[in-house]
Design an enzyme around this catalytic site. Structure first.
Site, PDB file in Angstrom:
ATOM      1  N   GLU A 123     113.004 -78.727  46.969  1.00 31.10           N
ATOM      2  CA  GLU A 123     111.945 -77.807  47.432  1.00 31.10           C
ATOM      3  C   GLU A 123     112.118 -77.510  48.914  1.00 31.10           C
ATOM      4  O   GLU A 123     111.182 -77.512  49.687  1.00 31.10           O
ATOM      5  CB  GLU A 123     110.535 -78.361  47.174  1.00 31.10           C
ATOM      6  CG  GLU A 123     110.299 -79.117  45.886  1.00 31.10           C
ATOM      7  CD  GLU A 123     110.727 -78.348  44.648  1.00 31.10           C
ATOM      8  OE1 GLU A 123     111.054 -77.161  44.760  1.00 31.10           O
ATOM      9  OE2 GLU A 123     110.763 -78.962  43.577  1.00 31.10           O
ATOM     10  N   THR A 139     117.268 -71.553  42.035  1.00 23.65           N
ATOM     11  CA  THR A 139     118.516 -71.989  42.665  1.00 23.65           C
ATOM     12  C   THR A 139     119.724 -71.688  41.780  1.00 23.65           C
ATOM     13  O   THR A 139     119.661 -71.802  40.565  1.00 23.65           O
ATOM     14  CB  THR A 139     118.434 -73.495  42.948  1.00 23.65           C
ATOM     15  OG1 THR A 139     117.375 -73.721  43.870  1.00 23.65           O
ATOM     16  CG2 THR A 139     119.723 -74.035  43.515  1.00 23.65           C
TER      17      THR A 139
END
Lengths: 666, 666
Positions: free
Chosen positions: B448, B150
């Site tokens: 997630e 990310t």
């Protein structure tokens, strides 16, 4: 810390240019709307004056406060609270000014009860003589007050409180005594470390005045919970007085800077003058009890606090939607499938994001108008009580304040969380500005009356009123709840003939009427919105452009709520299945109409960056620059290098400290 | 601190005697149920061995940890994590044992990625040769890993990541470079202060192999995001390597002991061997790219993590309901109107409290069976991939894991909050045991894979499968989703003839079938519950008494969910309005049947007091004693006396400190 990141910029289009474009594309007159919403009572003007005073004070800077321990956070809170009062003296702030300062600093003050629950209770329940004695000491903060009602074992059931106040006719004193552990006062704000006085609610026990009893032990009769003004700490040493145990209850959800306390009494004697005597009293000579004129009056200060909580809810939700709207137009995710090469789509252009954020933008306005309506009812009820000793509005006001407090705080608390989750990962970061807000605000649905408890009180009141309305269906008069129910019943009779459903899709007033059937509080929210909008448009308090946008927001709030509770609307036969099924399309269309104005609408709530304390929500849109700044330049953890070899006990590299220093803090 | 409170006891009946009575009144065989739920894989036996080891360690005591600052909390977390690994070595713990220790300590370890995302990715995506090189270093924690995917500007849209990995054919190196600020890695666990290696996901850019380009600048072709194993810190000094900027992102919601990090690269060169090469590779000599056999395989480690999150959800919710049930039978509020003189009513006897807590008691079981079903699917899918290179289950597994992860974490997160609010004031206290749980767990619906994003992925997959099912309605075969949809369509055809509605009130299997129509994930939850219950009753894995209670829980879960979504069940014509209207009564009856067993049911989840860390939820019921103990004897704030005179700048009485020491920490 100069390094290569100094020269990096966010990818384009960046937040600053995005917000500029958004603002240029909306025709909404932001300043006009802001004044209409927030300056009819001079709120905005005050905010403009007070904000720069606060921003100058290093102690009031919010940078880094999230890193502090609980004890340090309390110290900071106390230092700030004392500073605020000094600033108030220095600048000659009114109570309203002071409240705005507290709102902007956005931290529960250890003195928060002083100007609120404590003061209100003394004003409403102390006799004139008592007020004359105490008010100067309260105003000058020589007396620092708490309100000690809730106990370890009893909250909502006030009648079940265990703390005793036994009248001793010999010495003409009350003896405060905690017979059990569960009788300990608990949760009481400001009591833990700060207050030196408290309004202590205890069961008033008077000796049975029977002809010379045989028994050795005096028998007592309970007259229920009564408030006493009790000094609890020494004014010099600030230590609890002999016979009192007192302290802070420890870490909790949010409110780190507030010392919610516990307190127990061991046969602690207080003079006759401590019983707040405006509505109830004990004759010091005969020991005779004089009944309160209106028992329900003890709910007065709770109602005042609730009224304030309701009118605060809109500004809390306004903060959350300000962050959510600004960030969700700046945040981009996935390219547009229909075009290639351009920037990724703004997430607020996704219907799945719109449906979470835009109805909350509308809800903020519903809360605004409901708060205003409630304040009106409260002011007129208090006027009736104080000037005409007319208590007839009290039950209606109590019921209304309960229901609205419950609904509005739940809407705001849930709304904050919906906003936070809608922001994806960054919503969890300290830079969102929503972490502390969420932690602090989550207790609101519980404090000053649990929402579930309150709902039951409201239901009881509603059932009573409905019964009265059934009996008097063809009469007039009664309080507002009764009148409303009567209208409902008449409508019901009519509908069994011809008009069965409300036509909600084309008639705005029908929307309001459909909600009346659904639930009183929710309907107050919708009705107040509808009526104010009608009135203010007619009276030209808002321009036609604004009026159109507000009307869209009204319909979005109403339709969204109706869609969420479609099953109930269907079951109560208020709206037909066909119209209910048409709602999602209507909602989508309304969101498309509102979307271009979203940034301007939240701008109109005029939440200053200082209050927001949010990288995601800042006015200039420099989201990523600020997130990086906070992490890379302000985070104290980054000044520590750790020893990560698990075989070494050392924690901070090079110090040799094997964790004993941390162990000492456990 | 000896004082008169030593001799005080809670009012009677107290918590200890109440719980004893509750336990004696239920016929549920607690130990049998506990073994059935938690010991088929030896979980309970492991817990029994590991718990005493942990309870002996002063560093693992939870007392006082809520008072620490963020930096101290991180130090504590690191010290604990290192200790846990030493204990694992010392006691020869397996991976499963170690996981149970982490679960009991209940604190996100700074090494949490090591055994999870980091390890799984290396195992699944590194070539055999790479694994041979890295695995020993990972197992011995010489390499401490993070997973850096990310970025500040990109989360769910993995294809949009900005970090570049350019292949330099001259030196046979990749050049990692962050072209913008938004290209900064962000949120990556363990990266901020702990990891010395990271799996770094970057856009693989290979030079265009065109006949001798005229331009000075090399043109590159992007092959999308690929994982690289990169050393990011010096193994001796633990400082970031030259050309890398790295740090912790700062305070956030929950997870105080985890160093979520940021990281940027300035033309940082890494060797060819860093590209994880099991499924994709670049020829070091020709620079040619070899395609992954199955692009979807990169979702593998995410799916594994999701599977673990799902099976963890039931234990998280079990903790919340353990606290809620035990406290709500001990807490009493308002006397019984029909009897006089007895103790006040237990709040769990109020239907308004039951309706909030008991359906969640049932939900815990639904999560349990869904987790087990999912683990089965996952295991068999991985077996197919690893042993037969058969990837056909991957899409189904990904879709199922996404949907279930989304639904289960949302149910658990919302459930914790519902429990907490149902407890009234004490739910907000640090003694509830739900404050940190709530803060930590709230991120689960986002991490997630954002639940909203995931839901869209699931919807897409579902639409594709439905289209396939329409085409092949009279065929057989296909994956499970397809088969299920085909059954749905056939059912639909039949129902247009005769049976239109499911008879949910009398037939258990009809309940399951009705849910199939409603939503795949929800239906998995209901189906897995139903099927397991049928099977385990038939196979005598549970005694008849247990079976009856579990069946009540099954129906409560199903009816409660159906009632909440009644409008959709009505709209899809799955259940008739008459039956839907009968649900509230059915639910009420089921709750009355379950209520006497509530304490025994939560006992069966065997959550140790050490893990609960809750005064409200402790096994022995000494709620008020423990709340008071924590406040009066353990709260460090009560050791400080404050100067509350607002005109003095001094904060702590007698120190003369005017707030400068706090200012220095801001």
């Amino acid at each position: 810390m100069s390094d290569f990141t100094e020269n990096l910029r966010p990818c384009q289009p960046d937040g600053a240019s995005t917000l500029m474009l958004e603002r240029s594309q909306s025709s909404l007159p932001v300043e006009e709307l802001a004044n209409y919403l927030l300056n009819q009572d001079g709120f905005l003007d005050r905010q403009k004056i007070i904000l720069p005073v606060l921003e100058k004070e290093a102690l009031l800077s919010k940078t880094g406060q999230q890193n502090l321990s609980r004890p340090d956070r309390f110290k900071l809170g106390l230092a700030r609270a004392k500073l605020l009062r000094r600033l108030a003296d220095q600048h000659g702030w009114s109570n309203e000014d002071y409240r705005i300062a507290q709102y902007l600093v956005d931290e529960m003050s250890p003195f928060a009860l002083q100007m609120d629950m404590f003061l209100t209770t003394v004003r409403q329940q102390a006799s004139d003589e008592q007020q004359k004695q105490w008010m100067p000491l309260i105003d000058s903060w020589k007396i620092i007050g708490a309100y000690a009602q809730t106990e370890l074992g009893h909250g909502s059931n006030v009648r079940g409180l265990e703390l005793q106040a036994k009248w001793d006719p010999r010495t003409k004193e009350f003896i405060l005594h905690s017979p059990t552990l569960t009788a300990s006062k608990w949760w009481n704000g400001s009591l833990g470390r700060t207050a030196n006085y408290a309004i202590v609610v205890a069961q008033l026990l008077l000796p049975k005045r029977s002809p010379a009893s045989q028994s050795q032990e005096t028998e007592y009769i309970s007259y229920g919970p009564h408030p006493f003004m009790v000094q609890v700490r020494d004014l010099e040493t600030h230590q609890p007085l002999q016979g009192i145990v007192i302290g802070d209850i420890g870490p909790k959800y949010g409110y780190m800077s507030m010392d919610n306390g516990y307190m127990l009494f061991d046969n602690f004697r207080v003079p006759h003058s401590t019983l707040l005597a405006r509505y109830a009293s004990v004759d010091p000579d005969t020991g005779a009890y004089a009944k309160p004129k209106e028992p329900a009056v003890v709910y007065g200060s709770l109602t005042a606090t609730r009224a304030r909580i309701v009118s605060h809810a809109r500004l809390v939700l306004a903060r959350a939607i300000t962050v959510a709207v600004r960030y969700s137009v700046i945040r981009r995710q996935f390219p547009d499938r229909d075009s290639s090469g351009g920037p990724e789509l703004q997430i607020l252009d996704y219907p799945t994001v719109q449906i979470r954020i835009l109805p909350l933008v509308a809800t903020t306005f519903a809360l605004h108008y409901a708060g205003a309506a409630m304040q009106q009812v409260y002011d007129s009820a208090r006027e009736n009580i104080e000037q005409r000793q007319d208590f007839s509005d009290l039950a209606h006001m109590h019921s209304m304040s309960s229901g609205l407090k419950s609904l509005c705080t739940t809407l705001a608390a849930d709304g904050i969380e919906v906003c936070r989750r809608a922001l994806g990962g960054h919503g969890f970061g300290g830079g969102s500005g929503l972490v502390q807000l969420n932690n602090d605000y989550l207790s609101k649905p519980t404090v000053e009356g649990d929402n579930w408890m309150i709902t039951q009180q409201v239901a009881l009141h509603a059932i009573k009123k409905m019964a009265a309305a059934v009996k008097s269906i063809n009469k007039s008069g009664g309080d507002k709840t009764e009148i409303r129910y009567r209208e409902y019943l008449r409508e019901k009779q009519v509908s069994s003939g011809g008009q069965r459903y409300y036509d909600v899709l084309t008639s705005d007033s029908a929307i309001a009427e459909a909600f009346e059937r659904r639930a009183i509080s929710l309907s107050i929210l919708v009705s107040a919105f509808h009526e104010a909008l009608q009135r203010d448009t007619t009276e030209c308090k808002i321009s036609p452009v604004t009026s159109v946008i507000l009307r869209d927001l009204y319909r979005l709030f109403a339709f969204y709520t109706m869609d969420n509770e479609a099953y109930e609307f269907l079951n109560t036969e208020a709206v037909s299945q066909e119209q209910l099924q048409a709602l999602p399309d209507k909602i989508q269309t309304l969101m498309e109409r509102i979307r271009p104005h979203a940034v301007s609408i939240v701008d109109a709530w005029m939440i200053p960056d200082y209050l927001l304390d949010s990288a995601l929500g800042r006015y200039d849109g420099r989201v990523y620059e600020d997130l990086f700044h906070r992490a890379h330049r302000l985070n104290p953890l980054n000044r520590i290098t750790f020893n990560v070899n698990y075989q070494d006990e050392e924690i901070t590299k090079g110090t040799g400290d094997n964790g004993l220093s941390i162990l000492a803090k456990l």
